[in-house]
Structure formats: C-alpha cells, structure tokens
Design a protein around this motif. Structure first.
Motif, PDB file in Angstrom:
ATOM      1  N   GLU A 189     -14.119   3.905   3.687  1.00 53.55           N
ATOM      2  CA  GLU A 189     -14.752   3.145   5.133  1.00 53.55           C
ATOM      3  C   GLU A 189     -15.111   4.191   6.207  1.00 53.55           C
ATOM      4  N   ASP A 199       0.924  -1.265   0.062  1.00 51.70           N
ATOM      5  CA  ASP A 199      -0.011  -0.026  -0.020  1.00 51.70           C
ATOM      6  C   ASP A 199       0.867   1.246   0.191  1.00 51.70           C
ATOM      7  N   TYR A 219      -8.964   3.861   0.655  1.00 51.50           N
ATOM      8  CA  TYR A 219      -9.605   2.863   1.335  1.00 51.50           C
ATOM      9  C   TYR A 219     -10.005   3.553   2.693  1.00 51.50           C
TER      10      TYR A 219
END
Length: 541
Positions: free
Chosen positions: A513, A501, A509
């Motif tokens: 979220e 990542d 992400y």
C-alpha cells in the motif's frame, strides 16, 4: 500353539536384526514415529489430494500454466544461484586469503545480509526505486526526465527480483566457502607452485576442486530458497510456482493449488537428487590432517583498492542501504504514531507463535536425534527423512497441507493461531535437530550404557541423562527456530485467523500500500531479532 510360538520368535528375531540387536524401548519409538507422522502427513496429503483434481484440471494447468511457471521459476533459480555463487566464493576468497584491509571485520560484516529477509530487502528497494520511491521522484523533479525521457528503472520485473534475491542469498555460499577455505592445506599449493603454476592457475587447478563440495552445498541452499521464496517475489509482483500457489488459494481454488504444489515438490526432489549425486561425485576431494599448514596470505598489490571497493560495494547495497532506508522511514513513522498499541500487538503475536514453535521443535527434536544416533536402522532413517519433509518446501505448500488436515479432520483448531505454530514446526524442526545432533555427537554412548545398566528404560535415559548434556545445543536450535519463525511470511499470511497480524504480515501489507513509514519499524524489529543466531552461525562456519 507351537506354530504361533515359532512365528513370534521369527518376528522377534527379525525385529532385533532390524535394530542390530539393540531395539529402542516402545515409548521412545512411539515418540519418534509420532513426530514423523506429524511432519509427513500434511505434505503427503497435498500430493494425494492433487490426484483428485481430475484429469481435465491437470491437463488444463499443464497446457496453460506450467510452461510459463517453469520458465519463470527455473530461469530465476539458475540466475540467482550462479551469481550468488560468484559473489559468495569471490568475497570469501578475498577476505580469507588476501591482505585486504580490515580483514577480520569484513569476514563478519559480509555475513550480515543473512539477517535481512529478502522480502524486507525487496521492500527497501521498492522504497528507493519504486513508483513513489526516492529515485523516481528525483528523476521527475530534476533535469534527468527532460534529458533522458521517462524513468528507466522497473523494479517490478525479473531484473528486480534477481537483484534482490542475489543480494540477500549470497551469504549461504559465502559462509560455507569461508569454512572450506580455512581448512585448505597450504601444502597442495606449494607443490603446485613448485611446478611453476601462477596464483590464478593454482586457484583454478588446485583450490577450486577443493571448494566444489562447499560451492555445491551453498548452491543447493540458494536454489532451494529461490524455489520456495514467496515474500520477495510476490512483493516485486513476479510469478513463480510458490506465488502462483498462493494466488490459487486466494481464489479459493485449492485443488489447482495442490496440482501446482505437486509439480513444485517434484522439482525440489530433482534438485535434492542432483545435490546427492554431486556430493557423491565430489566425495574424493578430501584433505588429510597430517602435516596441515595454514594457507599463506596472498598480497593484493595494485588490486588492493579495486578489491576493497568491490567488497564495500556489496556490503553497501546488501547491508548499509537497507539499514539507512529503514531507519529513515522508522523515524518518520515514529513521528506519525506508527509505534502504537497495534504495533506492539503485532510484535506480541509474532513472539507468541514463534515461541510456541521453538518450544515444540526443541521437544520434538530430542527423540528423533536420539533414535538416529543410538539406534540406527532403516526405520530410523525413514523417521528422520519424514522429519525433514517440510524443510526444503515452500511455506505455501506446508500451509496448504495444514489447511486440508485441520479443516477436514480437526475443525475445532481450524482458524486459530495454533495452526501457524504447527506449520512453523513442520518448516523449521530440522534446524533444532541439526543443532541438537551436533551436541549429541559429543556425548559418549557409554553414558547411555551406564544408565541402562542401572535398569532405566531408553526414554528415561534420554530425558534424565542425555538431555542435560545436550541442553546448550537444543537451546541453540530453539533460538534458530524462533528467529526463522519470526521472519516467515507465506504460511503466516495463509493460516492467520481474521484480525491476527504479525510483523511480517504488516510489512507485506504496508509495502503493497506504499505506507513505508509503517512497514519500516516492523522490518527493523525483525532484523534486530534475527541477529540472535548470527554468532552461532559464524561459530559453526
């Protein structure tokens, strides 16, 4: 035997004519052709593969997907471009030509939105107006819901995407318009004023024609950015061609992705063709250098306060709001342990792949710009155009081409982080080339001739004589590539190996979220790194 000699002489004569009597050495030409091949093949491969998708798949996509995607993509591109031009030109005019307070400061501050990637801007405005954002909670907890009903703001919409992209792309128009306004000759305005024209009429009849090339250049940059953008659009759950290509790849339907990619490439080529036609049409707007007079500063009078409020409002929403929100959530994130070992691992991953790409771009740019400058020919033009192949296209298309090439022909490198760096090179090599070209244009060709007269081949002249002279430009280009690579999202998202990542990926992400306290520190780091090339950009424009 004589026929063979005649053929060889004919080929040699044709070869020398191609290069104007001065062909480059074989090593230099090989390096240039190699770079062009590396840059062009993945994108050409995508187009070629799209034709193997079959007529049924093409017809199905053309009937069901293309009309809606065309409307979404073109309507968004046109709206963002129009309003970015309005913002950019008006702000450039106010802070350059009027007596607005803190004039010099505003000129610098209004360029700052350029260091905030639109997907970070999208994340910020989701934190404010999203389903669990501040405005939503404030609306529900207060009297507003009782008085006016349900929460009215839908950030996940066309309006939300339009607002965010306009807010963070107008500096493209602003910077180029500023450069043109600084070069505008006062003499033309004085002639118009002597004919009885008012200030507003002079703007429309005199200034605007001179600004048309700058407006066109800025509008093309904005249009190409919107066509290729994935991050802000996907975070705000809107669907354009770039987002649709990513979703097709996520569904393991790469052939449909190639079809959509080919259509998007065609749209991009049409935009570039229109830009070329517009540039030729406006080529007659020029200014002579003789008797140049600096434009006068126009007094705002009663409009000073409204103009100041307008400038501050744009700065507030494009710079202050994002910074304040990100600092707030970063402080909360630090309290919850967001700056941990994994955070520094993401940071190191970002720095590593961006560093690889910057070094590769600096090395690969040298033979291309040297060939273009010292050995102009139709072949050199083709090499240069191929080197620019990935610059105007979305990262998702470049990533798709890289996947095809490495998966089928170089499998031992597939699923490694080197693919990300390779995609960055295709996307950002032109940035290194542009900076290097600016430096090379200041180096006299006589230096090359002197070195050649001592028996050095062209490739050795390039590395031993020219490179030390253009080193500052090459390093500036490398810095631009490094910063662009740090911010890049779609290619990284598609090509990263499992468990790899970067800061951009984590922002994507964590925002999806609703873990804003973990997205904000990464976003602040990217913004701080993006400040590196700002001085270069302001000096350039």
């Amino acid at each position: 035997m004589s026929r063979r000699n005649e053929t060889e002489k004919g080929v040699r004569k044709l070869w020398y004519r191609l290069w104007g009597g001065r062909p480059p050495g074989p090593v230099l030409l090989f390096l240039g052709l190699l770079v062009a091949f590396i840059m062009g093949v993945p994108l050409l491969y995508v187009v070629v593969r799209s034709f193997s998708a079959g007529a049924d798949r093409w017809l199905n996509i053309l009937d069901e997907r293309i009309p809606g995607l065309l409307w979404n993509t073109l309507s968004l591109t046109i709206m963002v471009t129009v309003f970015a031009v309005i913002l950019g030109v008006s702000l450039a005019w106010i802070v350059n030509r009027t007596d607005i307070p803190f004039k010099k400061g505003w000129q610098w501050l209004l360029a700052l939105p350029l260091v905030i990637p639109p997907y970070i801007g999208a994340a910020v405005y989701i934190m404010i107006f999203g389903p669990v954002g501040w405005a939503f909670e404030w609306w529900q907890e207060g009297w507003l819901e009782r008085a006016f009903g349900e929460y009215p703001i839908e950030i996940y919409s066309f309006a939300g995407v339009f607002f965010v992209l306009t807010l963070f792309t107008f500096p493209y128009v602003y910077l180029i318009s500023m450069a043109s306004l600084r070069k505008m000759n006062r003499n033309y305005e004085e002639v118009a004023r002597s004919q009885g024209m008012s200030t507003s009429r002079i703007f429309w009849k005199v200034n605007l024609p001179f600004l048309r090339p700058a407006i066109g250049a800025g509008a093309i940059l904005v249009s190409l950015y919107v066509l290729s953008d994935f991050g802000a659009i996907a975070i705000l759950r809107y669907t354009t061609f770039a987002a649709a290509i990513y979703y097709q790849m996520g569904a393991f339907d790469n052939l449909s992705a190639t079809v959509l990619s080919t259509v998007l490439i065609a749209i991009t080529l049409v935009v570039l063709w229109l830009e070329s036609k517009t540039r030729k049409k406006n080529a007659h707007y020029h200014q002579t250098s003789n008797a140049y007079t600096t434009p006068e500063t126009l007094p705002l009078g009663k409009w000073k306060i409204p103009a100041l409020m307008y400038v501050f409002t744009v700065f507030f929403f494009s710079v202050l709001v994002p910074i304040i929100v990100l600092v707030y959530w970063t402080i909360i994130g630090i309290g919850e342990g967001a700056i941990d070992r994994e955070f520094w691992e993401y940071t190191w991953n970002s720095l590593r792949v961006a560093g690889y790409a910057a070094i590769a771009c600096m090395l690969m740019a040298i033979p291309i710009i040297y060939l273009k400058s010292r050995y102009p020919s139709p072949l050199t033009t083709i090499i240069e155009k191929l080197s620019y192949a990935g610059y105007a296209l979305p990262g998702v298309i470049v990533a798709l081409g890289v996947i095809f090439i490495f998966n089928e022909h170089i499998p031992w490198l597939y699923n490694t982080h080197y693919l990300i760096a390779f995609a960055f090179v295709i996307l950002f090599l032109p940035q290194a080339m542009q900076a290097g070209e600016a430096s090379l244009s200041l180096v006299s060709p006589r230096m090359d001739e002197a070195a050649r007269s001592l028996g050095h081949p062209p490739w050795k002249v390039m590395f031993k004589v020219i490179l030390p002279s253009i080193r500052p430009g090459i390093l500036a280009g490398g810095a631009l590539v490094f910063v662009s690579a740090i911010k890049e999202l779609p290619a990284t998202l598609i090509l990263r190996p499992p468990g790899f990542d970067t800061l951009a990926v984590r922002i994507w992400y964590e925002t999806n979220e609703f873990f804003y306290q973990y997205a904000a520190p990464a976003a602040l780091v990217i913004i701080l790194i993006s400040l590196i090339p700002l001085r270069f950009l302001l000096k350039k424009y």
